[in-house]
Design an enzyme around this catalytic site. Structure first.
Site, PDB file in Angstrom:
ATOM      1  N   PRO A  85      13.479 -15.189  53.170  1.00 56.22           N
ATOM      2  CA  PRO A  85      13.717 -14.054  54.068  1.00 56.22           C
ATOM      3  C   PRO A  85      14.575 -12.992  53.372  1.00 56.22           C
ATOM      4  CG  PRO A  85      14.386 -16.134  55.083  1.00 56.22           C
ATOM      5  CD  PRO A  85      14.052 -16.429  53.662  1.00 56.22           C
ATOM      6  N   GLU A 112      17.695 -25.071  54.070  1.00 57.29           N
ATOM      7  CA  GLU A 112      18.317 -23.740  54.023  1.00 57.29           C
ATOM      8  C   GLU A 112      17.889 -22.980  52.763  1.00 57.29           C
ATOM      9  OE1 GLU A 112      19.398 -24.562  57.447  1.00 57.29           O
ATOM     10  OE2 GLU A 112      20.081 -22.634  56.653  1.00 57.29           O
ATOM     11  N   ARG A 154      -7.876 -11.884  47.556  1.00 58.05           N
ATOM     12  CA  ARG A 154      -8.873 -10.899  47.974  1.00 58.05           C
ATOM     13  C   ARG A 154      -9.096  -9.824  46.908  1.00 58.05           C
ATOM     14  NH1 ARG A 154      -8.326  -7.747  51.721  1.00 58.05           N
ATOM     15  NH2 ARG A 154     -10.334  -7.840  52.774  1.00 58.05           N
ATOM     16  N   ASP A 169      -9.457  -1.430  53.108  1.00 57.68           N
ATOM     17  CA  ASP A 169      -8.513  -2.156  53.958  1.00 57.68           C
ATOM     18  C   ASP A 169      -7.346  -1.276  54.386  1.00 57.68           C
ATOM     19  OD1 ASP A 169      -9.656  -4.615  54.054  1.00 57.68           O
ATOM     20  OD2 ASP A 169      -8.599  -5.414  52.320  1.00 57.68           O
TER      21      ASP A 169
HETATM   22  N1  LIG Z   1       9.567 -13.783  55.044  1.00 57.41           N
HETATM   23  C1  LIG Z   1      10.094 -15.061  55.245  1.00 57.41           C
HETATM   24  C2  LIG Z   1      10.236 -16.094  54.301  1.00 57.41           C
HETATM   25  C3  LIG Z   1      10.826 -17.134  54.972  1.00 57.41           C
HETATM   26  C4  LIG Z   1      11.259 -18.429  54.423  1.00 57.41           C
HETATM   27  C5  LIG Z   1      10.955 -18.799  53.120  1.00 57.41           C
HETATM   28  C6  LIG Z   1      11.413 -20.002  52.599  1.00 57.41           C
HETATM   29  C7  LIG Z   1      12.203 -20.849  53.391  1.00 57.41           C
HETATM   30  C8  LIG Z   1      12.845 -22.086  53.170  1.00 57.41           C
HETATM   31  C9  LIG Z   1      13.479 -22.421  54.345  1.00 57.41           C
HETATM   32  N2  LIG Z   1      13.278 -21.446  55.264  1.00 57.41           N
HETATM   33  C10 LIG Z   1      12.499 -20.471  54.700  1.00 57.41           C
HETATM   34  C11 LIG Z   1      12.032 -19.262  55.227  1.00 57.41           C
HETATM   35  N3  LIG Z   1      11.019 -16.765  56.240  1.00 57.41           N
HETATM   36  N4  LIG Z   1      10.566 -15.502  56.399  1.00 57.41           N
END
Ligand SMILES: Nc1cc(-c2ccc3cc[nH]c3c2)n[nH]1
Length: 239
Positions: A85, A112, A154, A169
């Site tokens: 994230p 985490e 794609r 697209d």
């Molecule tokens: N864009 C996005 C990526 C993630 C993500 C990616 C990897 C892990 C590992 C544990 N929680 C995660 C969440 N959430 N939202």
């Protein structure tokens, strides 16, 4: 293109063998390998996580299994993609760029996340991209990898039957695509826009551009800043 995915839930990536991508793999257009990270653990319990230094909730993925797995799976110079994230945005332009590369390795975090040293150490062996597919938090990287592998694939010639479809697209020209219609011409009292039945291809192209601009201005005005608008575009937006 060779795609490898490292995960503690390999079955989560089963969809990669289905539909469009499954056919592309069968045609040899793309090679996909999914690997269970626990193969590279070093204890009888096959431990991949531990408590976070500095305290805090949840667990963190240990660096050692990742280091060993990447050393075996990742060819030197291959881009490592780490969904998070906290990453830079994954966009259509990023997908198009990655599709030109010979291979990609995806690291699916859980808990985490992955000990940052595993990610930082990987940079010594090739490019590393920590990317986000959107501003929401998933339980792991697997769903994000399914999304990114589909978006990248794609762009691989032959994967999508109609190459023009990829060019038209959403986001291909920086704008959202406009509405689409098919038969019947009238459905529950809703008519297909007459211009689309006119056979006037220039008028149809103008109408589609105008619809694309209007939809983008309405739903994603942030995208307009990155698009060079013609006088006709501005007239369409002001109409
Ligand atoms: N864009 C996005 C990526 C993630 C993500 C990616 C990897 C892990 C590992 C544990 N929680 C995660 C969440 N959430 N939202």
């Amino acid at each position: 293109m060779r795609i490898d995915v490292l995960t503690i839930f390999p079955e989560y990536l089963a969809p990669l063998g289905q539909a469009l991508l499954g056919k592309a793999a069968a045609k040899g257009l793309v090679e996909i390998g999914v690997h269970d990270l626990r193969r590279w653990t070093d204890d009888v319990h096959r431990t991949v996580d531990d408590s976070p230094y500095g305290g805090g909730p949840g667990m963190v993925m240990r660096p050692e299994p990742w280091g060993r797995a990447l050393a075996e799976v990742r060819r030197p110079g291959t881009r490592l993609v780490v969904p998070t994230p906290a990453g830079r945005p994954f966009t259509q332009a990023v997908a198009a760029q990655w599709a030109t590369e010979p291979g990609l390795v995806f690291a699916c975090g859980r808990y985490e996340g992955i000990d940052q040293r595993a990610v930082d150490d990987a940079a010594a062996h090739g490019p590393v991209s920590e990317v986000s597919i959107g501003d929401y938090v998933l339980a792991g990287g697997e769903s994000a990898v399914l999304v990114m592998v589909e978006a990248v694939s794609r762009f691989i010639p032959g994967v999508v039957g109609n190459a023009e479809s990829v060019e038209l697209d959403s986001h291909a020209d920086g704008l959202l695509e406009g509405p689409s219609y098919t038969r019947p011409a009238v459905w529950r009292g809703h008519e297909v826009p007459p211009v689309l039945l006119s056979g006037d291809h220039a008028a149809i192209a103008r109408w589609r551009r105008a619809e694309s601009l209007r939809r983008t201005a309405d739903r994603r005005p942030d995208l307009l800043a990155g698009v060079e608008l013609t006088a006709a575009d501005r007239a369409a937006l002001d109409a």
